[in-house]
Design a protein around this motif. Sequence first.
Motif, PDB file in Angstrom:
ATOM      1  N   GLU A 110      51.111  67.562  10.322  1.00 56.24           N
ATOM      2  CA  GLU A 110      51.679  68.875  10.010  1.00 56.24           C
ATOM      3  C   GLU A 110      53.074  68.746   9.409  1.00 56.24           C
ATOM      4  OE1 GLU A 110      51.582  71.155  13.584  1.00 56.24           O
ATOM      5  OE2 GLU A 110      49.576  71.951  13.182  1.00 56.24           O
ATOM      6  N   ARG A 113      52.666  66.979   5.755  1.00 53.08           N
ATOM      7  CA  ARG A 113      51.968  67.730   4.714  1.00 53.08           C
ATOM      8  C   ARG A 113      52.581  69.100   4.451  1.00 53.08           C
ATOM      9  NH1 ARG A 113      47.301  66.287   2.506  1.00 53.08           N
ATOM     10  NH2 ARG A 113      46.456  64.255   3.065  1.00 53.08           N
ATOM     11  N   ASN A 114      53.295  69.638   5.435  1.00 52.98           N
ATOM     12  CA  ASN A 114      53.922  70.943   5.226  1.00 52.98           C
ATOM     13  C   ASN A 114      55.403  70.851   4.907  1.00 52.98           C
ATOM     14  OD1 ASN A 114      51.837  73.197   5.938  1.00 52.98           O
ATOM     15  ND2 ASN A 114      51.555  71.602   7.498  1.00 52.98           N
ATOM     16  N   ALA A 123      48.341  70.672   1.787  1.00 54.32           N
ATOM     17  CA  ALA A 123      48.739  70.735   3.191  1.00 54.32           C
ATOM     18  C   ALA A 123      47.636  70.269   4.137  1.00 54.32           C
ATOM     19  CB  ALA A 123      49.181  72.150   3.560  1.00 54.32           C
ATOM     20  N   GLU A 131      48.130  75.580   0.479  1.00 47.40           N
ATOM     21  CA  GLU A 131      49.581  75.650   0.346  1.00 47.40           C
ATOM     22  C   GLU A 131      50.278  75.302   1.665  1.00 47.40           C
ATOM     23  OE1 GLU A 131      51.238  75.937  -2.447  1.00 47.40           O
ATOM     24  OE2 GLU A 131      49.266  75.950  -3.417  1.00 47.40           O
ATOM     25  N   GLN A 132      51.497  74.825   1.547  1.00 47.38           N
ATOM     26  CA  GLN A 132      52.286  74.425   2.701  1.00 47.38           C
ATOM     27  C   GLN A 132      52.797  75.639   3.488  1.00 47.38           C
ATOM     28  OE1 GLN A 132      55.153  72.120   0.453  1.00 47.38           O
ATOM     29  NE2 GLN A 132      54.348  70.202   1.293  1.00 47.38           N
TER      30      GLN A 132
END
Length: 209
Positions: A110, A113-114, A123, A131-132
């Motif tokens: 998390e 990727r975000n 993400a 999208e993040q």
Amino acid sequence: MIFYDCSTAPSPKRARMFIAEKGLEIETREISIMAGDQLKPEFLAINPFATIPVLVTDDGTAFTENNGIAAYLEAAFPEPPLLGTTPEETGLVWMWNSICEFHLGQPVSEALRNGNPHMAGRALTGQRNIEQIPALAERGLARIDDFYTLLEKRLQDSEWVALDRFSMVDITAYVFVSFTRVVKKSIPDANTATQNWFQRMKSRPSASL
């Protein structure tokens, strides 16, 4: 058997270490995430989830998750045992493995990727672009801190994460802990039991693969 690997990613490293600890030699094919090989039609025909690792058995069965790969290899090649030898041990292995996946593997993913701009639009793994959500990155970093506290307490009471000896869970935890470097969340210096366990893991031949 054929093992689909990616030498730069953490998830397939778990399977590589498990295979090595079993003393097995399996034909390997490299799938480059950087080159987008996991999204090519020929690989999606093997694993439509577009994730690595994958183990394809001689009869064509494809195991697309680390836990499935480990369970299959343990049943097919029981020595040395890495998933426990009694009902209690087996339960502890799967319990602690789930703890490591949920409370460390997921938060690291998390946070990366975000929070990493290079992951914009990616993400989540798989074919769909997602999208993040920056708040998930912040939450992930906080959860990593919480896990390090839990792991330190556990390793103060036990030399290994799940059992009184090395098991698959030590592989899972080691790979995830190693990967925290990508979000700048290494083991706290004060967590000496975790530091000692990490060095023991790092010295295992399988860890260098």
